[in-house]
Design a protein around this motif. Sequence first.
Motif, PDB file in Angstrom:
ATOM      1  N   ALA A 142       0.828  -1.209   0.000  1.00 51.88           N
ATOM      2  CA  ALA A 142       0.000   0.000   0.000  1.00 51.88           C
ATOM      3  C   ALA A 142       0.862   1.259   0.000  1.00 51.88           C
ATOM      4  CB  ALA A 142      -0.943  -0.017   1.198  1.00 51.88           C
ATOM      5  N   ALA A 143       1.894   1.293   0.814  1.00 55.58           N
ATOM      6  CA  ALA A 143       2.752   2.472   0.901  1.00 55.58           C
ATOM      7  C   ALA A 143       3.553   2.669  -0.385  1.00 55.58           C
ATOM      8  CB  ALA A 143       3.690   2.345   2.096  1.00 55.58           C
ATOM      9  N   HIS A 145       2.750   1.631  -3.367  1.00 54.28           N
ATOM     10  CA  HIS A 145       1.828   1.995  -4.436  1.00 54.28           C
ATOM     11  C   HIS A 145       1.381   3.448  -4.313  1.00 54.28           C
ATOM     12  CE1 HIS A 145      -2.208   2.017  -6.480  1.00 54.28           C
ATOM     13  NE2 HIS A 145      -1.468   1.443  -7.413  1.00 54.28           N
ATOM     14  N   GLN A 146       1.118   3.878  -3.093  1.00 52.90           N
ATOM     15  CA  GLN A 146       0.660   5.252  -2.901  1.00 52.90           C
ATOM     16  C   GLN A 146       1.702   6.266  -3.376  1.00 52.90           C
ATOM     17  OE1 GLN A 146       0.121   6.467   1.196  1.00 52.90           O
ATOM     18  NE2 GLN A 146      -1.427   7.981   0.623  1.00 52.90           N
ATOM     19  N   ARG A 147       2.974   5.992  -3.116  1.00 55.43           N
ATOM     20  CA  ARG A 147       4.021   6.952  -3.463  1.00 55.43           C
ATOM     21  C   ARG A 147       4.523   6.793  -4.895  1.00 55.43           C
ATOM     22  NH1 ARG A 147       9.258   8.591   0.246  1.00 55.43           N
ATOM     23  NH2 ARG A 147       7.543   9.283   1.593  1.00 55.43           N
ATOM     24  N   GLY A 216      -8.354  -1.982  -0.178  1.00 56.77           N
ATOM     25  CA  GLY A 216      -7.058  -1.535   0.293  1.00 56.77           C
ATOM     26  C   GLY A 216      -6.570  -2.331   1.490  1.00 56.77           C
ATOM     27  N   ARG A 217      -5.648  -1.744   2.241  1.00 59.16           N
ATOM     28  CA  ARG A 217      -5.036  -2.478   3.360  1.00 59.16           C
ATOM     29  C   ARG A 217      -6.059  -2.865   4.414  1.00 59.16           C
ATOM     30  NH1 ARG A 217      -4.982  -1.264   8.586  1.00 59.16           N
ATOM     31  NH2 ARG A 217      -2.806  -1.955   8.744  1.00 59.16           N
TER      32      ARG A 217
END
Length: 543
Positions: A142-143, A145-147, A216-217
């Motif tokens: 998740a982290a 992918h977000q960045r 999501g997570r």
Amino acid sequence: MILNPRRCAGSGGSASGRPAAGARARTLLNVHNTRYAPSGMVCSVDHLASAAGLSMLERGGSAADAAIAANAVLSVVAPHMCGLGGDLFALVHDGGVSALNASGRAGSGADPVRLRAEGHRRMPHLHDVRSVPVPGCVDGWAALHQRHGRLPMADLLAPAIRLADGGFPASPLMVAGALNAARRPGGSDFAGVRAAGDRVTRPGVARALRAVAERGRDGFYLGEFGQGLIGLGAGEYTEADLATPGADWVEPLKTRAYGHDVWSMPPNSQGYLLLMSLAIADGLDLPASPHHPAWAHLLAEAARVAGHDRLDLLHEGAKDLLDRDEIARRRALIDPRSRLRLRTPAEQGDTTYLCAVDGDGMGVSLIQSNASGFGSMVFEPRTGINLHNRGIGFSLKPGHPAEYGPGRRPPHTLTPALITRRDGTLRAVAGTMGGDAQPQILLQVITRLLRHGEQPGPALAAPRWRLGTGGTGFDTWEAPDDAVLDLEEGGSWADGLGALGHRVAALPSGSSFGHAHVIDVRPDGMLAGAADPRSLVGSAIGR
């Protein structure tokens, strides 16, 4: 002294399967293939995972998208190495270098006093949920992918979901542990695995991946998996433990070696051991040829003086581990003519690595792990996801800075690496499985790559040494003077190392010496990569 050949114990991040038998292994390690590609490449331990990552690059995805897609496939097809129940670290080059720590924390119910009262002197290795920190893999995706992601998460997970639902062929390295996994509660996915190529389906993993794709997570940690983990833990975890995202962007560590900057993870990772070993080795008079016994001797001594006090130094809050004066002091201890007696009082994979580079120059060095093989051999009962045992890195010594306790991260063996040139451009991404031996394996591969100018294929296929204990693969530094130099067959060092005072043991080639992968970025932008032949089904593919 040369010891009789012996079977390797798990080296977590270690022996994820039986080492390949002699003749077969020699044939494999003679494959020096370096693959080349102009605008994107993915290397992983399984061709299905590499293909999934490459497909994301072909659709316009970033190297981060490719890494997530490849890792998701590995979470399905390589449960003997990694999975949704494990942890993750990543280094990303996107102009600068950033580091992602997605290693889980012990649950709110972690109680070292209770473990000591039960007679434990160290964390339980298998079959005990207390050695299972909250898995960090999905938070890491998740982290990342977000960045750095470009494509929807649902697209990245689609290949893994198809394989989990429709089935995939069991790899040769899965077979060794599948029978034991099938005997454990929740391990029924592996009941039909008898030989490489047998079809395996994992419907619970497919549901968990769909939950991540759709919600999501939270779909994972607060959904079917999370509720099953809370029930299994019987007080070890709370919903609040699972509701709190467990991935952090942190400042990476770096050192200068062989004319490059080499980057790795800060504590709680043991990445500092790789960087310290490289910095020490950079100041030694290494022979021109890696075939010379003094080459193995000096690098092994660099690894030993770097790591002998790891159990005292490594914990989540450790600082200043790469002090230049301390590196120089440790280098000065090394005698090129004989093995050092450290005289330090000692206290009492599996893992998979993958890397990706895209056409815009982003590079991702990602390592993801269960710790020992199928991990703790504890399965979340609703989804059948096997849970890691990274909690074995905790200490049970009262007051130790790495003592097991609520919300703490254990010391970790995971050691991804990323290399940049003097001008800050990406030179290479590299990593390996191998438990305590990960920095030792990368020390050899990176030295071959940077100091000796070898191509990735030969650098990976060359015989290796490792500091061996005959134990779990996580106990190297409990008695650093007792470690034997395990030598992979095909090497030329045994007699010379014996004369220098090393006890050596000849072992068959195979996964106990790691599964390393490298993508090297040439000055003209051409990518040169290789997957470790020890992985049997690994693949480096590009576009």
